[in-house]
Design a protein around this motif. Structure first.
Motif: not given
Length: 414
Positions: A300-305, A281-285, A261-267
């Motif tokens: 990895p990047v997290r997007v909220e779109h 998936v989504g905002d949490v990924a 977990i680092d600004n979301g669930v790292v995938c």
């Protein structure tokens, strides 16, 4: 299918969660499928919460992502008003608890999709003060809409998309609106000062006041909000305050699970979180996007779109059901915003440090498209009421075009 899971559980009755349910069925999964949601509502569309729903042009029924009976047709067990409170990867179980309180129980899974989204950041010190809101859920939007009486003084803290859309809706409801943005221009981090200012001008053009370059110290009022206290000592009178200062991924229920977990669930690039059969998936990924490779590599990047949530769900449905054929996520980022009577569209990966140039139209025109240049290539575009040119440039971005190729396309559109 080889290694295909039997029982799949999706945690989060969000856009991403709902579309994941459709996706795993479309990919051929015919085993048990469960969708768990913390809210009491079936999955609904969030973009109208700051727009049509606030202005009164839409009702709650119009927000539904799927028609009545859709989840019965998909043979999905839906558990609403149910919080996920823990994950045991070794036992392959999820701990859940009713939102109204009660004993926790466990739900077993073979395949898991984490779609718990994000929660809106609140303004410290505003707890218990009536009239101060964040906007993330249908119930949030209902509470804000009740306060948008004609003539109400509305202060919006944060000039991003959500805050700006709320401001536009409040103006449409006849309210006196002030938008407060600590940066020198709205959307400055992604669009830079020039284009951020161009978009921010929509507020003044439509009768809202825009306060830039000053932070918020707090909210004044004992029982109910009376004003927003600014860092420069001034005050903004307010009967209603809407705070739009970003979100935090909903990952607290995953603490101690062993997931990163680092600004979301790292995938990884396939949106797998590490253990086989577990995806986000989504905002949490937070996962690599192959299209961003020239600038981000496999970071990895997290997007909220909205678009990313749908695309994640489609990809994970296939990858979860047929893991031996899993494909990496690869897509040109895309987001849009409707404010007042204008449409703003952004594609690619524009950045405030990029060189920016208006490619279609001129800076003084209402309709324009700006291109962002990085390392000799077109990194992204922003369109203001230029839908057709935007569609052409969004397609061009797929192949990481050179700046010269962008100029050639612009010449055909001017």
């Amino acid at each position: 299918m080889s290694n295909s899971p039997n029982r799949i559980v999706i945690v989060g009755a969000s856009l991403a969660g709902a579309r994941a349910a459709h996706s795993v069925r479309a990919a051929g999964h015919d085993g048990p499928l469960t969708l768990i949601g913390a809210e009491p509502h079936l999955p609904y569309d969030r973009p109208p919460l700051s727009k049509e729903f606030l202005t009164g042009e839409g009702d709650a029924d119009s927000l539904a992502l799927d028609p009545d009976g859709a989840y019965d047709e998909l043979d999905v067990e839906v558990m609403l008003s149910t919080h996920a409170v823990g994950l045991d990867l070794a036992a392959r179980t999820i701990s859940i608890a009713p939102a109204a309180g009660g004993n926790a129980e466990t739900v077993p899974f073979d395949g898991l999709v984490i779609a718990t989204g994000a929660a809106a950041r609140s303004l410290p010190g505003t707890e218990g003060i009536k009239g101060v809101h964040t906007l993330r859920t249908l119930d949030d939007s209902k509470a804000i809409r009740e306060g948008l009486d004609a003539g109400a003084r509305v202060a919006v803290v944060g000039g991003g998309f959500i805050g700006s859309e709320v401001a536009a809706s409040a103006v449409a409801r006849g309210c006196e609106v002030t938008v407060i943005e600590a940066a020198p221009a709205p959307l400055m981090r992604g669009l830079g000062a020039e284009m951020g200012s161009r978009v921010g001008a929509l507020h003044g053009d439509n009768g809202a006041e825009l306060r830039l370059g000053v932070g918020v110290e707090g909210v004044l009022g004992t029982d109910r909000v009376e004003a927003v206290a600014m860092a420069d000592g001034s005050r903004v009178g307010a009967d209603l305050v809407v705070v739009g200062i970003g979100v935090v991924p909903n990952t607290s229920w995953l603490e101690g699970s062993g997931l990163q977990i680092d600004n979301g669930v790292v995938c990884d690039a396939t949106l797998c979180c590490g253990p086989p059969g577990v995806y986000a998936v989504g905002d949490v990924a937070r996962a690599p996007n192959g299209w961003l490779g020239p600038w981000h590599g496999d970071a990895p990047v997290r997007v909220e779109h909205w678009t990313a949530a749908v695309e994640h769900a489609m990809a994970v449905g296939r990858n979860l059901v047929a893991p031996d054929e899993a494909q990496p996520y690869h897509s040109v980022p895309f987001v849009w915003s409707d404010q007042y009577d204008a449409r703003i569209q952004i594609a690619g990966h524009p950045d405030a440090d990029d060189d920016v140039e208006v490619l279609v139209g001129t800076p003084s025109q209402r309709s324009l498209l700006a291109g962002y240049r990085r390392d000799g290539r077109l990194s992204g575009v922003m369109a203001l009421d230029a839908i057709r040119p935007f569609v052409r440039f969004r397609r061009l971005l797929v192949g990481h075009p050179t700046w010269d190729e962008a100029l050639e396309l612009a010449a055909t559109l001017n």
